[in-house]
Design a protein around this motif. Structure first.
Motif, short mmCIF file in Angstrom:
data_model
loop_
_atom_site.label_atom_id
_atom_site.label_comp_id
_atom_site.label_asym_id
_atom_site.label_seq_id
_atom_site.Cartn_x
_atom_site.Cartn_y
_atom_site.Cartn_z
N GLU A 215 8.90 -24.22 17.38
CA GLU A 215 8.40 -24.60 16.04
C GLU A 215 6.89 -24.77 16.03
O GLU A 215 6.24 -24.68 14.98
N ARG B 46 2.94 -22.86 9.82
CA ARG B 46 3.50 -23.31 8.54
C ARG B 46 4.71 -24.22 8.75
O ARG B 46 4.94 -25.16 7.99
N ASN B 47 5.47 -23.95 9.83
CA ASN B 47 6.66 -24.75 10.12
C ASN B 47 6.32 -26.18 10.53
O ASN B 47 7.17 -27.06 10.48
N THR B 48 5.08 -26.40 10.98
CA THR B 48 4.70 -27.73 11.45
C THR B 48 4.20 -28.62 10.32
O THR B 48 3.98 -29.80 10.52
N TRP B 49 4.00 -28.05 9.13
CA TRP B 49 3.51 -28.82 7.99
C TRP B 49 4.69 -29.33 7.18
O TRP B 49 5.61 -28.56 6.84
N ASP C 45 4.37 -30.40 4.09
CA ASP C 45 4.11 -29.88 2.74
C ASP C 45 3.73 -28.40 2.87
O ASP C 45 2.58 -28.07 3.17
N LYS C 46 4.69 -27.50 2.63
CA LYS C 46 4.45 -26.06 2.80
C LYS C 46 3.44 -25.54 1.78
O LYS C 46 2.62 -24.65 2.10
N ASP C 47 3.48 -26.05 0.56
CA ASP C 47 2.52 -25.61 -0.45
C ASP C 47 1.09 -25.98 -0.03
O ASP C 47 0.14 -25.21 -0.26
N TYR D 176 0.07 -26.23 3.01
CA TYR D 176 -0.31 -25.27 4.06
C TYR D 176 -0.79 -23.96 3.44
O TYR D 176 -1.84 -23.43 3.84
N ASP D 177 -0.02 -23.43 2.50
CA ASP D 177 -0.38 -22.14 1.89
C ASP D 177 -1.75 -22.21 1.22
O ASP D 177 -2.57 -21.29 1.35
#
Length: 526
Positions: A479, A484-487, A489-491, A493-494
């Motif tokens: 992981e 991105r998997n470590t955040w 809040d995915k949004d 990250y993006d």
């Protein structure tokens, strides 16, 4: 009208007290006797450099001479100064030095005898001469007897320039004349100016011999496999190249010729802020008698060095011969690299901890030279800031950076070298939210890259940065590999990934508007 006497360095050396090529012990003795430094409890010599505790890039010039006028990439890094102004300054420095005792070191830059440059360093201070002796390549008795310098560094720290008379920006100056084969330094006591001046000289001379000069460290494995490590300050270049399972070729400056890789220097110049025996045992042990420390706080009673202190500067340094590192390769030459590692400390937390680059991506990231400054490390830096240093060494490049990038791309092709981008910065979020990548994970990823294990795993493309990211790596949780998997809040990250990608794009467009083919290998913003 009285004619002003023309002074040459040879005349000055013939008419003043000169200490030539003294051994380390004698230089240490004289530095202490002259009040230039203090001995620590472990035998190192600590010197304070006054108001300048780092380089002075705005005071660095190249003499605009006919032989280099069309070669040099003129601008903020390579500021021109006229031959006439240089000559006036040179004469004034020579006249000033006639009243001083001087120290001379004769040695070399370049461990490969085919490409090495015989140099002479003339110093006003004993400790500066000790620094030169530890950092450059020391000659054998036979080499010294036949030594003829092809480039000379004259360092007069207590001489202050007059900008109106000498054409400088301040009382400080670091000026290179390729026709006079001379570097003049004054108005600063920071010893690193000597080291980087000769590196800048080699960055013009070596490419003319089809040798790529590089601001990187290099080591070699037990099977002869060579690795290069590029990275700006704070990315872990010195730490990761000083691997107890591999042998150090050099920690900072190298050439890559048709013969292979060679160290330009004979010593190491390690940052030692927050140095500990547990964290960096090789550097810790290398600080011994003969080592030059710069701007480290030392207890005046016990003489114990406090490496955690930034009383004078964050840029505390230790200069020692490369032989002080166990198993160092002497002379510092090796074969052609199998693997190149680009190091970055991304405090935004969005770059993969390791990714594989194509040749074009390697050229792109080489020209970008990205890392980020963390909040709190510099006055006024309260949020993460991007830093782009071309070729991971923009202050030292006299030629246009694309010259070096194209040489790198050609060598990657010729030698089928694998290039990886390694992020030693943050994961799970930016500074203040995420956490710093564990050094043990970074070491495991670098080891897997060097021993070929990463050649056997599956990869996925990062949608923003386009690099190939491994889906597994020995001794690293899966992981961690996909940022991105470590955040949580995915949004977020993006958004942060898009922001950093745009910074890459804007930097590249600004600096290299005519390098569209290389730019195409950079990040894409959806």
């Amino acid at each position: 009208m009285e004619t002003k006497t023309v002074h040459k360095l040879a005349d000055v050396l013939a008419n003043t007290k000169v200490y030539a090529n003294l051994p380390v012990a004698r230089l240490v003795e004289m530095a202490v006797q002259r009040g230039e430094g203090m001995m620590t409890d472990r035998g190192a010599l600590n010197a304070l450099t006054g108001k300048f505790t780092g380089r002075s890039p705005k005071d660095k010039f190249v003499v605009d001479e006919a032989s280099v006028h069309d070669k040099v990439n003129w601008g903020p890094v390579n500021q021109p100064i006229t031959p006439e102004k240089f000559q006036v300054l040179y004469q004034d420095v020579m006249e000033y030095l006639q009243t001083k005792e001087l120290f001379v070191f004769d040695g070399f830059a370049g461990a490969d005898e085919t490409y090495r440059l015989p140099i002479r360093v003339v110093n006003e201070y004993a400790w500066h001469n000790l620094f030169a002796r530890q950092l450059f390549i020391r000659p054998s008795a036979e080499e010294l007897a036949a030594h003829k310098a092809e480039f000379t560094v004259v360092y007069a720290p207590t001489f202050k320039a007059n900008p109106e008379v000498h054409g400088t920006n301040s009382e400080t100056f670091i000026i290179t004349s390729f026709e006079q084969k001379t570097v003049l330094i004054g108005g600063t006591e920071y010893a690193g100016e000597m080291k980087k001046s000769i590196f800048s000289v080699m960055n013009l001379l070596l490419p003319e011999q089809n040798v790529l000069s590089m601001h990187c460290s290099a080591n070699v494995g037990k099977d002869g496999d060579v690795a290069l490590f590029f990275g700006l300050s704070g990315t872990g270049k010195t730490t990761l190249s000083a691997d107890p399972d591999r042998f150090l070729i050099g920690d900072d400056e190298h050439g890559w010729s048709d013969n292979g890789v060679f160290n330009i220097e004979g010593g190491c110049y390690a940052k030692c802020i927050r140095l500990s025996e547990e964290g960096e045992p090789q550097i810790w042990k290398a600080i011994q008698f003969g080592t030059v420390l710069e701007n480290v706080e030392v207890d005046p009673e016990t003489r114990e060095a406090n490496y955690d202190s930034d009383k004078y500067t964050e840029n505390t340094r230790a200069a020692y011969p490369v032989e002080a590192i166990p198993g160092a390769v002497i002379p510092g030459v090796g074969g052609h690299p199998n693997v190149i590692i680009f190091l970055t400390a991304d405090s935004f937390g969005v770059l993969p901890p390791i990714s594989k680059l194509t040749r074009e991506q390697a050229m792109y990231h080489f020209l970008s030279g990205y890392t980020s400054k963390m909040a709190g490390t510099e006055r006024g830096v309260t949020t993460p800031q991007t830093e782009f240093s071309t070729c991971f060494g923009s202050p030292f490049l006299p030629l246009h950076p694309v010259v070096y990038a194209e040489m790198l791309g050609k060598k990657i092709d010729e030698r089928d070298v694998q290039v990886y981008l390694v992020n030693t910065g943050w994961t799970g979020g930016p500074v203040g939210v995420g956490k710093r990548m564990k050094l043990s994970y970074t070491r495991a990823m670098v080891t897997a890259a060097l021993n070929g294990e990463l050649a056997k795993v599956d990869y996925v493309a990062d949608p923003t940065f386009g690099v190939q990211v491994p889906t597994s790596c020995p001794n690293v949780p899966a992981e961690v590999l996909l940022p991105r998997n470590t955040w949580a809040d995915k949004d977020a990250y993006d958004k942060q990934a898009r922001d950093l990608a745009n910074r890459f794009i804007e930097n590249f467009q600004k600096k290299f508007p005519n390098a569209a083919e290389i730019a195409a290998a950079g990040p894409k913003v959806q």
